[in-house]
Design an enzyme around this catalytic site. Structure first.
Site, PDB file in Angstrom:
ATOM      1  N   GLY A 129       1.719 -33.090 -56.834  1.00 46.91           N
ATOM      2  CA  GLY A 129       3.092 -33.082 -56.355  1.00 46.91           C
ATOM      3  C   GLY A 129       3.662 -31.678 -56.212  1.00 46.91           C
ATOM      4  N   LYS A 142       7.898 -29.956 -61.740  1.00 49.16           N
ATOM      5  CA  LYS A 142       6.863 -30.610 -60.946  1.00 49.16           C
ATOM      6  C   LYS A 142       7.250 -32.066 -60.757  1.00 49.16           C
ATOM      7  CE  LYS A 142       2.432 -29.801 -60.979  1.00 49.16           C
ATOM      8  NZ  LYS A 142       1.054 -29.646 -61.441  1.00 49.16           N
ATOM      9  N   ASP A 162     -10.264 -27.672 -61.924  1.00 44.77           N
ATOM     10  CA  ASP A 162      -9.744 -27.014 -60.724  1.00 44.77           C
ATOM     11  C   ASP A 162      -9.224 -25.624 -61.074  1.00 44.77           C
ATOM     12  OD1 ASP A 162      -9.185 -26.669 -58.087  1.00 44.77           O
ATOM     13  OD2 ASP A 162      -7.377 -27.910 -58.067  1.00 44.77           O
TER      14      ASP A 162
END
Ligand SMILES: *[C@@H]1O[C@H](CO)[C@@H](O)[C@H](O)[C@H]1NC(C)=O
Ligand SMILES: *[C@@H]1O[C@H](CO)[C@@H](O)[C@H](O)[C@H]1NC(C)=O
Ligand SMILES: *[C@@H]1O[C@H](CO)[C@@H](O)[C@H](O)[C@H]1NC(C)=O
Ligand SMILES: *[C@@H]1O[C@H](CO)[C@@H](O)[C@H](O)[C@H]1NC(C)=O
Ligand SMILES: *[C@@H]1O[C@H](CO)[C@@H](O)[C@H](O)[C@H]1NC(C)=O
Ligand SMILES: *[C@@H]1O[C@H](CO)[C@@H](O)[C@H](O)[C@H]1NC(C)=O
Ligand SMILES: *[C@@H]1O[C@H](CO)[C@@H](O)[C@H](O)[C@H]1NC(C)=O
Ligand SMILES: *[C@@H]1O[C@H](CO)[C@@H](O)[C@H](O)[C@H]1NC(C)=O
Length: 834
Positions: A529, A545, A642
């Site tokens: 998001g 967020k 990630d």
């Protein structure tokens, strides 16, 4: 080599200059030829070195010497008339008929001369490609028959191929510092080999300043940075009569040398072609603990502790009051005195720099057992150690000194020293931990056992809960429920013991703080998001967020995950400040990072100037610690999946903070479902096994970390990396340079001036180890943290994974999924209980 070059010149001379009886190459002068101070120089056959007159630094005085000839900032490596400069340009250098080198000034008075016990017949002086100026007979090229060589009379520069120490009975070669950059006359410091103690020493006038510890067949216990290397080999040669140290370059074109600076520090300098500059690659003495005898007898110096000095285990300060005032000179004594009559034993102290011995002996043919027996039978023997660490270890050093001084403690380097102790102490120590007393390991072990018990307890709870969730998912994805096998009440998770002070925020407060989630407050798209900057009424800045509606998570699940994340607290992780749940809004509130993300700096000439080397290494270290925490030290074993520059945020002081951690795990929702919408991870940072087979583990995070390190060092991105000379990506490029022995060329131009070569070399080396193709070949983060701290031997890396990844995949962002990869998320374990 020399012959090939000399041949055409020889022909030239014999055709056109019949007046020469002997024709010579440009690297040679014969008897009665001379070099005057009018710009004329002699150049070695391959052009490496030049020789002639020069003025050092800002001095106007003239000296005769040898310098690096191929590079713009050529350093002088040898000076003839160090102490007797010539005031003007009247100097003349020549070789006389006996083979003596002579330097005259304008009134024809002798300024300097060489010396040789033997007389030459038909002498020539030749500047060799190694930088050695030799005098030999014109028809005799053999090195054995040289009359004189500059390598036996060095100044402040220890060139490759030189031997320093007692190279023959009565012939000691020493390195001496200059007085200043303008004055090559001998300064305060000398670098010598101590032929009795088999070690390298820097002396300050006649005082010992720093020592290496005795040669142990592989290196010196006090010079941890001297390790086998792709650039040079080295050795220490000794017997009853000689003891010298020498090193050779594997590739003579590499420009690297050792120089004893005016401040008494021996620096290894390397020339970097690309930046056209010299850099200091390693230094000795390197830190405070390298100062001779800082901590007194049986004191140990540990640069990682404060204060650096402490007594060896089972020793106590001789004078407690002095010791507490940081006056360590009194040293330490055994807390239980020796009693040779009752019988003593030995305790092993690991990872130390061996002490200095005035009254000691070496026997290289003894076994370890013989060595021990030899020491045990003589009551005045205080310690023993192996003199040769190759193989299983052999040979014998024995110390008869009552006090052992200049001991340094390393974490991973150094070697084992066996110290004589009272029988009761030795027995107790052997019971504790097999006799090793090196690193306070007892305390650490007990501490970590307690910690892991604690972690295991918590982990089990969380693991069970996780399993429950997984089963729920399994139930949906496989269309069959296994829930009944695990009764609900077997999950003893009560909300009380997990409740955290994590504030809940009202949606309207957040809307107001972010200007109604306005475009101008938009910071970027995080995983799951968009992220907005917000300001609370009291002025506190936050990052908000707003999870996308598709994250399809149930309320309970969301709450559980928020609590998990809130428990992850580490200075290198972005801190969660609060959350908001209102209708179908799910929002997380983080601390705001004013310096944006690392992404903002890498590959941007202007921004990356803001990151000097100290900041970069600080960032590398911070990321490594944050990741170690996720992998190992937090209650949960979290795999980030990630890790990339845009997920490394920077606070006001440029402390790195990993963000989006736990997100992949926490907000995957129905993993198979969610993952068709987004590929977790980003090409360029993904390990081969993950990108290709969808397999991941903590080692795939290590791979991403390695890519990050190489990016930070080089200031370049792995993806989209371009080099005119080859098709490799950044990893391939780094590997190529490393293999060719010039890893320093990887370093960002912008940090060359601020960089610490040891740190840079370590970072590159560790970076390459992290991006190894096989997960097993990559170190764990705990090893990485140790390696970066300068401890331990670094294994040699091999070819990295994905070094030509450009060909393989070129997906443009982390939000699209290339067909060539099947990311099988079902097999992925996101979180392990510990
Ligand atoms: C140096 O050598 C040249 C050429 O051989 C000679 O003419 C000159 O006189 C010599 N100079 C000195 C100072 O010996
Ligand atoms: C030469 O002088 C300049 C200006 O005074 C100074 O900056 C520089 O450090 C000096 N160089 C040496 C080698 O002393
Ligand atoms: C050498 O010559 C210089 C000037 O030409 C003079 O000052 C100096 O005294 C002379 N030295 C000797 C030893 O003759
Ligand atoms: C040359 O060596 C001899 C003895 O080997 C010594 O007496 C003499 O001083 C030395 N000369 C120079 C110029 O070093
Ligand atoms: C380094 O290696 C070369 C080639 O193998 C060898 O000739 C040389 O003696 C070695 N030098 C040292 C100091 O070990
Ligand atoms: C030695 O280094 C030079 C310059 O970096 C390089 O061109 C050459 O190929 C190297 N030689 C070997 C044998 O590796
Ligand atoms: C070294 O040790 C060996 C084996 O114990 C022994 O034979 C030899 O005499 C010793 N050498 C010296 C010089 O003590
Ligand atoms: C013990 O070693 C010392 C030093 O080498 C020596 O002087 C002494 O004689 C030895 N004592 C015995 C009993 O061997």
């Amino acid at each position: 080599m020399k012959g090939l070059v000399a041949l055409p010149i020889l022909l030239f001379f014999s055709c056109f200059t019949s007046s020469f009886t002997t024709s010579l190459a440009a690297d040679t002068i014969a008897a009665n030829q001379n070099i005057t101070d009018d710009g004329k120089t002699i150049v070695s056959s391959g052009g490496n070195y030049g020789m002639g007159f020069f003025s050092p630094g800002n001095s106007t005085k003239r000296y005769f010497g040898i310098w690096y000839n191929k590079i713009s900032k050529g350093r002088v490596v040898w000076v003839a008339n160090r102490e007797t400069p010539i005031a003007d340009k009247s100097g003349v250098f020549k070789v006389d008929e006996r083979g003596i080198l002579m330097l005259y000034n304008q009134n024809n008075s002798l300024i300097w001369s060489s010396n040789s016990s033997r007389q030459a017949r038909n002498p020539v002086a030749q500047l060799l490609e190694t930088g050695n100026l030799v005098v030999r007979n014109v028809d005799d090229n053999s090195l054995e028959n040289i009359f004189w060589q500059s390598f036996h009379h060095p100044g402040n520069t220890f060139l490759p191929g030189m031997k320093v120490g007692r190279i023959a009975p009565g012939l000691d070669v020493i390195i001496s510092s200059w007085k200043s950059a303008d004055d090559p006359s001998p300064g305060k410091y000398v670098f010598v080999v101590d032929p009795k103690r088999l070690e390298l020493v820097v002396n300050d006038n006649s005082d010992l300043r720093s020592r290496s510890g005795p040669w142990n067949g592989i290196g010196f216990s006090g010079l941890p940075y001297l390790k086998p290397d792709p650039i040079y080999n080295y050795t220490f040669v000794f017997n009853d009569e000689i003891a010298y140290f020498t090193y050779d370059l594997f590739n003579i074109s590499v420009i690297t040398t050792l120089v004893l600076y005016e401040d008494g520090i021996m620096n290894r300098l390397t020339w970097i072609d690309r930046t056209n500059n010299w850099i200091v690659y390693a230094s000795a003495p390197a830190d405070n603990c390298d100062n001779y005898n800082l901590c007194g007898a049986y004191g140990r110096c540990n640069i990682g502790t404060s204060p650096a000095c402490s007594c060896l285990n089972r020793f106590v300060p001789k004078n407690q009051a002095q010791w507490q005032k940081a006056d360590w000179s009194g040293g330490c004594i055994r807390r239980t005195p020796l009693d040779c009559k009752i019988g003593d034993g030995f305790i092993k102290y690991s990872n130390v720099k061996l002490p200095q011995g005035n009254n000691w002996m070496v026997n290289i043919s003894m076994t370890t057992e013989e060595c021990r027996a030899e020491c045990l039978k003589n009551c005045s023997c205080m310690a023993y150690a192996n003199s040769d660490l190759r193989g299983k270890g052999s040979g014998c050093f024995i110390w008869f000194d009552q006090d052992l001084i200049d001991i340094r403690q390393y974490t991973d380097d150094g070697q084992d020293l066996y110290i004589r102790m009272a029988a009761s102490e030795a027995a107790a120590a052997n019971q504790d931990q097999g006799g090793s007393e090196g690193n306070n390991k007892v305390g650490v072990v007990v501490g970590s056992i307690l910690a892991s018990l604690f972690v295991v307890c918590l982990g089990i709870c969380l693991f069970i809960r996780k399993k429950k969730k997984q089963r729920k998912r399994d139930a949906t994805s496989h269309g069959r429920s296994r829930m009944e096998q695990i009764p609900e009440n077997s999950f003893p998770i009560s909300h009380q013991d997990e409740d955290l002070d994590l504030p809940h925020y009202d949606f309207t407060t957040l809307a107001k703080a972010t200007n109604n989630f306005s475009f101008t407050n938009f910071l970027g798209e995080g995983g799951f998001g968009p992220v907005y900057k917000g300001v609370f009424n009291d002025g506190q800045e936050i990052a908000v967020k707003r999870l996308s509606k598709e994250s399809r998570q149930g309320l309970d699940e969301f709450m559980n995950e928020v609590k998990c994340i809130a428990q992850l607290q580490h200075r290198n992780l972005v801190k969660l400040l609060g959350y908001c749940i209102q209708q179908d809004e799910k929002i997380l509130i983080y601390e705001y990072m004013p310096k944006k993300s690392l992404d903002f700096y890498i590959n941007d000439q202007k921004q990356s100037k803001l990151l000097d080397w100290p900041k970069r290494i600080h960032i590398i270290n911070g990321i490594s610690r944050g990741l170690l925490y996720l992998h190992q030290d937090s209650r949960l074993r979290i795999i980030h999946r990630d890790l990339k520059p845009s997920n490394i945020l920077l606070d006001d002081e440029m402390n790195p903070k990993i963000s989006d951690f736990g997100m992949a795990r926490s907000f995957g929702g129905n993993e198979t479902g969610a993952n068709t919408k987004r590929v977790v991870g980003t090409y360029g940072y993904m390990s081969p096994e993950y990108a290709i087979d969808g397999l991941f583990s903590i080692k795939s995070d290590v791979f991403s970390f390695g890519v990050l390190v190489l990016e930070i060092v080089s200031g370049k991105r792995n993806r989209g990396f371009n080099h005119p000379g080859h098709q490799l990506n950044l990893l391939g490029h780094a590997w190529k340079l490393f293999k060719e022995g010039k890893p320093l060329e990887l370093v960002d131009n912008l940090v060359v001036e601020t960089c610490n070569l040891t740190e840079v070399m370590r970072s590159i080396h560790v970076g390459l180890l992290c991006v190894q193709h096989s997960p097993e070949d990559r170190p764990s983060m705990s090893t990485v943290v140790l390696m970066l701290s300068g401890e331990g031997t670094l294994p040699q890396p091999t070819e990295p994974g994905f070094f030509t990844e450009r060909k393989l995949i070129d997906a443009s962002s982390s939000s699209s999924k290339p067909e060539s990869c099947s990311v099988n998320e079902v097999t992925i374990t996101l979180i392990d209980a510990r």
